[in-house]
Design a protein around this motif. Sequence first.
Motif, PDB file in Angstrom:
ATOM      1  N   GLU A   1      -1.089  -7.618  -6.902  1.00  0.00           N
ATOM      2  CA  GLU A   1      -1.919  -7.089  -7.655  1.00  0.00           C
ATOM      3  C   GLU A   1      -2.272  -5.575  -7.351  1.00  0.00           C
ATOM      4  O   GLU A   1      -2.336  -4.879  -8.385  1.00  0.00           O
ATOM      5  CB  GLU A   1      -3.460  -7.900  -7.234  1.00  0.00           C
ATOM      6  CG  GLU A   1      -3.255  -9.241  -7.854  1.00  0.00           C
ATOM      7  CD  GLU A   1      -4.702  -9.969  -7.684  1.00  0.00           C
ATOM      8  OE1 GLU A   1      -5.636  -9.316  -6.950  1.00  0.00           O
ATOM      9  OE2 GLU A   1      -4.923 -10.943  -8.439  1.00  0.00           O
ATOM     10  N   ASN A   2      -2.199  -5.093  -6.285  1.00  0.00           N
ATOM     11  CA  ASN A   2      -2.366  -3.894  -5.860  1.00  0.00           C
ATOM     12  C   ASN A   2      -1.352  -2.971  -6.427  1.00  0.00           C
ATOM     13  O   ASN A   2      -1.578  -2.091  -7.160  1.00  0.00           O
ATOM     14  CB  ASN A   2      -2.377  -3.513  -4.393  1.00  0.00           C
ATOM     15  CG  ASN A   2      -2.914  -2.248  -4.040  1.00  0.00           C
ATOM     16  OD1 ASN A   2      -3.838  -1.558  -4.799  1.00  0.00           O
ATOM     17  ND2 ASN A   2      -2.775  -1.787  -2.867  1.00  0.00           N
ATOM     18  N   ALA A   3      -0.178  -3.586  -6.398  1.00  0.00           N
ATOM     19  CA  ALA A   3       1.082  -2.747  -7.104  1.00  0.00           C
ATOM     20  C   ALA A   3       1.030  -2.673  -8.414  1.00  0.00           C
ATOM     21  O   ALA A   3       1.308  -1.702  -9.017  1.00  0.00           O
ATOM     22  CB  ALA A   3       2.420  -3.349  -6.586  1.00  0.00           C
TER      23      ALA A   3
ATOM     24  N   ALA B   1      -2.270 -10.636  -3.059  1.00  0.00           N
ATOM     25  CA  ALA B   1      -3.000  -9.065  -3.120  1.00  0.00           C
ATOM     26  C   ALA B   1      -2.010  -7.968  -3.036  1.00  0.00           C
ATOM     27  O   ALA B   1      -2.394  -7.253  -3.965  1.00  0.00           O
ATOM     28  CB  ALA B   1      -3.570  -9.285  -1.658  1.00  0.00           C
ATOM     29  N   PRO B   2      -0.752  -7.792  -2.353  1.00  0.00           N
ATOM     30  CA  PRO B   2      -0.045  -6.709  -2.747  1.00  0.00           C
ATOM     31  C   PRO B   2       0.740  -6.549  -3.908  1.00  0.00           C
ATOM     32  O   PRO B   2       0.592  -5.375  -4.389  1.00  0.00           O
ATOM     33  CB  PRO B   2       1.044  -6.984  -1.651  1.00  0.00           C
ATOM     34  CG  PRO B   2       0.539  -7.959  -0.621  1.00  0.00           C
ATOM     35  CD  PRO B   2      -0.300  -8.690  -1.231  1.00  0.00           C
TER      36      PRO B   2
END
Lengths: 222, 355
Positions: free
Chosen positions: A120-122, A117-118
């Motif tokens: 993908e967000n980045a 998740a982090p």
Amino acid sequence: MTLSHDDISALFVTAKLACITTVVLLLVGTPLAWWVATTRWRLRFLVEAVVALPLILPPTVLGFYLLIALGPKGPVGWFGNGTLAFSFTGLVVGSVIYSLPFVVQPLQNAFQSIGAAPLENAAILGASPWDRFRSVVMPLSRPAFITASVLGFAHTVGEFGVVLMIGGNIPGETRVLSIAIYDHVDSLEYGAANSVALLLLIGSLLLLIPLYAFTRRARFLT
Amino acid sequence: MSLILDILVRRGSFDLSVDTEFASKGVTAVFGPSGCGKTTLLRSIAGLENSIQGKIHFRGRAFHEGLAGIPPHTRDLAFVFQEPALFPHLSVEGNITFGFERVREKTPLIGVSEAAELTGVTSYLKRSTNQLSGGEKQRVAIAQALASNPALLLMDEPLSGLDASSRSSLLTMLESVFQKVDIPVVYVTHDWKEVLRLADHVVFLQSGRIASRGDIPNILQQVDLPIPEEQSGVTLIEAKVSSVDEEFALSQFSFPGGQLTVPGVDRSTGDTARILIESQDVSIALTASEDSSILNILPATVKSVAITESNKARVTLDIGSTILRAQVTRKSVKKLGLSPGLSVFAQIKSVALFP
């Protein structure tokens, strides 16, 4: 309780070996840990098993095969103008393989625990793969990098069997502290053995105490 | 010049097949039950899904063509996940700045402090993200998305993981953000009320296919929209303030079906607003009672009557080309003789007003 000239030179060889090995371990272990943590390859467990081998294998077994491989007739024996066996470079190669799981495993666990998740967000926020590694993965795995460095360093300082097999006992070149202790005991110099052994014991404790103090705090914070 | 999709995504026995064009302005809601492919659709646009076939074009640029797509970090869009994916090693401010620092090849229109202000996180900019509640985290995630100055904003059920009170305050915040920020939004949800409050366009997705689509409120005239029964009771009316009654603190709204009196005077004459009416707040009478406490009584024609439960019925009323849904007892249907074509009066007990 003083150290002889030979023992001080063994201390320097040990420190130099542990420092260089730690740097090489981080350079090799980080991409390897990242690959193992993120690959979708079905057979990645084979790589994990090979990396974990030094944890259970007698160091003499590892040392024996390294001696063959690094020797003049081995596949990687000739390096520059001499054989790798019985040289400082050979010791670095052996130490890196011997301590690899102590670096790869904490890093791999840390990389896996970050999750997708982090990252993908980045990526969505415009970070390239290298930028994501530098600005998300590295800071989030900082405790693991510290653990990996200290364990890799300490384990290299403490190695004996592999060094004995491939390094021999050349003062100022491949004679490390653990070998010096063995030599002192062999010659019934218990006082000198005690000096060096105590130095290693206290040094190792001084390395590990802050490590555990730090990682406990880090775990509490996250 | 908008978002054009023609994709096929296979996931085992499920496949998503969408061939459509999204509006280049406003909020497009993608509405459907869970498992219909909404999230897969959104993640495909963002470049977070593998094995997509077809094309995704945005403003003339190919995000995806054939079997290959450009990497997500080059797509110039933002994504608000259902579960906020904040960076735990950075403060709230650091999280919002992350995207802002990576704005490329354009002048950012939204700054970090502006994004924080729009989402109401200014008071806890210095806090660590571990100290935030679920609602606060999602606000930070939205601020982070806005500060990355995207050309397209994708939102995947941003409110569904929250408790009722944070959901309602974030819904109000999103309404004002969408009014102030001029970025096309694709908003995935399974909550019909969110669609009514936030969206300008709606795409109904069912089992990986587009079942229906259109603009709000026009599409609401259709009676057979694929909305689950338990969510379909809300009526949306777009109305304009016609007068303000300061003495009683009431505002008068006009719409094609007549006039509605709404509590509150925080709007000026000429403003438009969305009014939501729940079906259980609408009752039906055969005559207009002059002696009732209910202010909003509108002449209507019965369009359809449907029995929904052993004791309840859903009556669809037509008030001057606006569809109004009422929930009454089955007994009342019989007593009043409600049937299509009958002229009645709709009594609206309460209304909710949105910007």
